[in-house]
Write a protein that holds these residues in place. Sequence first.
Motif, PDB file in Angstrom:
ATOM      1  N   PHE A   1       0.821  -1.209   0.000  1.00  0.00           N
ATOM      2  CA  PHE A   1       0.000   0.000   0.000  1.00  0.00           C
ATOM      3  C   PHE A   1       0.860   1.266   0.000  1.00  0.00           C
ATOM      4  O   PHE A   1       0.453   2.295  -0.534  1.00  0.00           O
ATOM      5  N   GLU A   2       2.066   1.179   0.573  1.00  0.00           N
ATOM      6  CA  GLU A   2       2.976   2.320   0.497  1.00  0.00           C
ATOM      7  C   GLU A   2       3.373   2.598  -0.954  1.00  0.00           C
ATOM      8  O   GLU A   2       3.446   3.760  -1.380  1.00  0.00           O
ATOM      9  N   LEU A   3       3.610   1.535  -1.721  1.00  0.00           N
ATOM     10  CA  LEU A   3       3.973   1.716  -3.124  1.00  0.00           C
ATOM     11  C   LEU A   3       2.793   2.246  -3.943  1.00  0.00           C
ATOM     12  O   LEU A   3       2.986   3.000  -4.903  1.00  0.00           O
ATOM     13  N   VAL A   4       1.578   1.855  -3.576  1.00  0.00           N
ATOM     14  CA  VAL A   4       0.406   2.407  -4.246  1.00  0.00           C
ATOM     15  C   VAL A   4       0.333   3.922  -4.019  1.00  0.00           C
ATOM     16  O   VAL A   4       0.063   4.693  -4.943  1.00  0.00           O
ATOM     17  N   VAL A   5       0.597   4.344  -2.791  1.00  0.00           N
ATOM     18  CA  VAL A   5       0.585   5.778  -2.482  1.00  0.00           C
ATOM     19  C   VAL A   5       1.682   6.496  -3.268  1.00  0.00           C
ATOM     20  O   VAL A   5       1.471   7.602  -3.791  1.00  0.00           O
TER      21      VAL A   5
ATOM     22  N   ALA B   1       4.808  -3.416  -6.926  1.00  0.00           N
ATOM     23  CA  ALA B   1       3.562  -3.473  -6.156  1.00  0.00           C
ATOM     24  C   ALA B   1       2.684  -4.627  -6.618  1.00  0.00           C
ATOM     25  O   ALA B   1       2.095  -5.346  -5.797  1.00  0.00           O
ATOM     26  N   LEU B   2       2.580  -4.824  -7.933  1.00  0.00           N
ATOM     27  CA  LEU B   2       1.763  -5.932  -8.435  1.00  0.00           C
ATOM     28  C   LEU B   2       2.356  -7.280  -8.060  1.00  0.00           C
ATOM     29  O   LEU B   2       1.621  -8.228  -7.751  1.00  0.00           O
ATOM     30  N   ASP B   3       3.688  -7.382  -8.083  1.00  0.00           N
ATOM     31  CA  ASP B   3       4.321  -8.639  -7.686  1.00  0.00           C
ATOM     32  C   ASP B   3       4.108  -8.906  -6.202  1.00  0.00           C
ATOM     33  O   ASP B   3       3.882 -10.044  -5.786  1.00  0.00           O
ATOM     34  N   ARG B   4       4.160  -7.846  -5.393  1.00  0.00           N
ATOM     35  CA  ARG B   4       3.868  -8.004  -3.969  1.00  0.00           C
ATOM     36  C   ARG B   4       2.426  -8.466  -3.766  1.00  0.00           C
ATOM     37  O   ARG B   4       2.148  -9.328  -2.916  1.00  0.00           O
ATOM     38  N   MET B   5       1.519  -7.893  -4.544  1.00  0.00           N
ATOM     39  CA  MET B   5       0.130  -8.315  -4.424  1.00  0.00           C
ATOM     40  C   MET B   5      -0.039  -9.775  -4.836  1.00  0.00           C
ATOM     41  O   MET B   5      -0.809 -10.521  -4.226  1.00  0.00           O
ATOM     42  N   ARG B   6       0.681 -10.195  -5.863  1.00  0.00           N
ATOM     43  CA  ARG B   6       0.601 -11.599  -6.285  1.00  0.00           C
ATOM     44  C   ARG B   6       1.063 -12.526  -5.171  1.00  0.00           C
ATOM     45  O   ARG B   6       0.403 -13.526  -4.861  1.00  0.00           O
ATOM     46  N   LEU B   7       2.186 -12.193  -4.556  1.00  0.00           N
ATOM     47  CA  LEU B   7       2.688 -13.010  -3.455  1.00  0.00           C
ATOM     48  C   LEU B   7       1.757 -12.960  -2.258  1.00  0.00           C
ATOM     49  O   LEU B   7       1.510 -13.966  -1.581  1.00  0.00           O
ATOM     50  N   TYR B   8       1.234 -11.757  -1.985  1.00  0.00           N
ATOM     51  CA  TYR B   8       0.335 -11.561  -0.860  1.00  0.00           C
ATOM     52  C   TYR B   8      -0.958 -12.349  -1.058  1.00  0.00           C
ATOM     53  O   TYR B   8      -1.460 -13.019  -0.140  1.00  0.00           O
TER      54      TYR B   8
ATOM     55  N   GLY C   1      -6.668  -2.682  -9.116  1.00  0.00           N
ATOM     56  CA  GLY C   1      -7.281  -1.930 -10.213  1.00  0.00           C
ATOM     57  C   GLY C   1      -6.767  -0.511 -10.286  1.00  0.00           C
ATOM     58  O   GLY C   1      -6.560   0.029 -11.379  1.00  0.00           O
ATOM     59  N   LEU C   2      -6.541   0.104  -9.121  1.00  0.00           N
ATOM     60  CA  LEU C   2      -5.998   1.459  -9.099  1.00  0.00           C
ATOM     61  C   LEU C   2      -4.599   1.504  -9.698  1.00  0.00           C
ATOM     62  O   LEU C   2      -4.251   2.434 -10.446  1.00  0.00           O
ATOM     63  N   ILE C   3      -3.783   0.496  -9.409  1.00  0.00           N
ATOM     64  CA  ILE C   3      -2.434   0.441  -9.968  1.00  0.00           C
ATOM     65  C   ILE C   3      -2.488   0.336 -11.491  1.00  0.00           C
ATOM     66  O   ILE C   3      -1.750   1.027 -12.214  1.00  0.00           O
ATOM     67  N   LEU C   4      -3.361  -0.517 -11.995  1.00  0.00           N
ATOM     68  CA  LEU C   4      -3.469  -0.668 -13.446  1.00  0.00           C
ATOM     69  C   LEU C   4      -3.936   0.629 -14.097  1.00  0.00           C
ATOM     70  O   LEU C   4      -3.446   1.016 -15.173  1.00  0.00           O
TER      71      LEU C   4
END
Length: 500
Positions: free
Chosen positions: A291-295, A336-343, A358-361
Amino acid sequence: MTSGQRVALALLLSAPMLGAAGDFLFHGRPIGINALLFSVAFVVTLAILLRIGKVPMHQGRRLMVVPLILFAGMLAWHDSPLLLATNLLAVAGAVTLGALRRSGGGRLRTSEISDYVAGAASAGAATFAGTIELMEKDLPWQRIGTTVRSHRSAALGRGLALSLPFLALFGGLFVAADAVFRSLLVGAVPDLRHVWSHLLIAAGVAWLSAGLLRDLVASRDADRLVAPMALTAGLPKVRLGSTEVAAALTALDVLFLAFVIVQVRYLFGGQSLVQARVHLTYAQYARHGFFELVVVAMLVLPVLLLANAIVRERTRIVRGLSALLIGLVFVVLASALDRMRLYQREYGLTELRVYATGLILWLGVLLVWFALTVVRGRPRAFAFGAILAGFAATVALNAVNPDALIARTNLARPHVDVAYLGRLSDDAVPGLLERLPVLAEPRRRALAAALLRRGEAHGGLLGWNASRTRADRLLREHQAKLLTYAGVSAQAAVRELSKP
């Protein structure tokens, strides 16, 4: 009588009708098909008012219609509260288009971001306070009725009209607060006991509709409550040289480059490196910074827009540094997307994780568009494309159906948070029922009990929603199986099934 006075009179008549329609459509009903019906009524009223005032329905007003009706219609498709909020945000974006009909030198596609912000502010202010201007300045009170003959009587009429929504609001609160006052009021006006809520909704919808319609019908910025062009003209014109801006962008590029090097080595490098360096599991390391990377990604775009807006001359160095920062941000987005995949692989999906992805994309699309427009010297084309990208992202979210995706994904995992899945909206019910028979006994029992606790879909035809209707039908069809899965005794199951 001038055309503006004719429009004001027509607006005075149409606003109460919209208020009555709003009360009829929404009172005691959830949002569903009623939102689409009200949007159509609003657009038809706008078209009639524009015709009366001989104002063309061009530019933003014309482009507003399709997304306004489209996203209002999507409110009747899904039941997720977050998706509902997203669709309402898209409706607000459509209204912003209508407020920009005279911005950008007369061409909507060349409006700048400041024009969109000013247009949204103008429409918002007019929605809440535009009716006051309508009552005070627009209406020809001396010509309304035979009893309104003097300035004092006209002022009295305006004052009484302005007091109606406040009388309904405060009167309703007093009725709810004091039983004696309520009984006295009911004794004096017996029929109002069940009417206050209807009056409040009708008055509120009429007030808001009149204010917004007044703003959308205005043919000149001078006729609007808040003129967008006046707002943008009042902004301070700060300009910096290319050296200052290039120095700031270079510093940011160096910081982002250092972070990218770390990501390439540790996050993309494998689990052993992470555990050896920070003593965290791979999933914990991925979870910590998503979420820090999203910000970070959300903040970089405004910084780039500001840098390219205040620089006196967009030199090749400034454009190159901007392009380099965009490239580095893409690595951050990939991280961030790779972190989300692992998460997600470790903990499953939630609504927040889906919408953050979706916000990242969407941010990635905006960065590409920024590179194609602002970096290449066409900054005025950016804002309109960003709005269209937002509309496209909202349509994509509705097509993906986040709650159904969460149900399918999490039920395929060995560890299932049944309590969380049971709290999802009706969008998830078909997937939950499909996977229910293959769940382990304790989880199947808990999920069946959660599904049985859901209430039936109410709201009638006007509150119809496709997802709620389908979920209600499936739950009734599977009620016997759900009672069995939940461990309800045979006698209790028979009593439950015999209920009307």
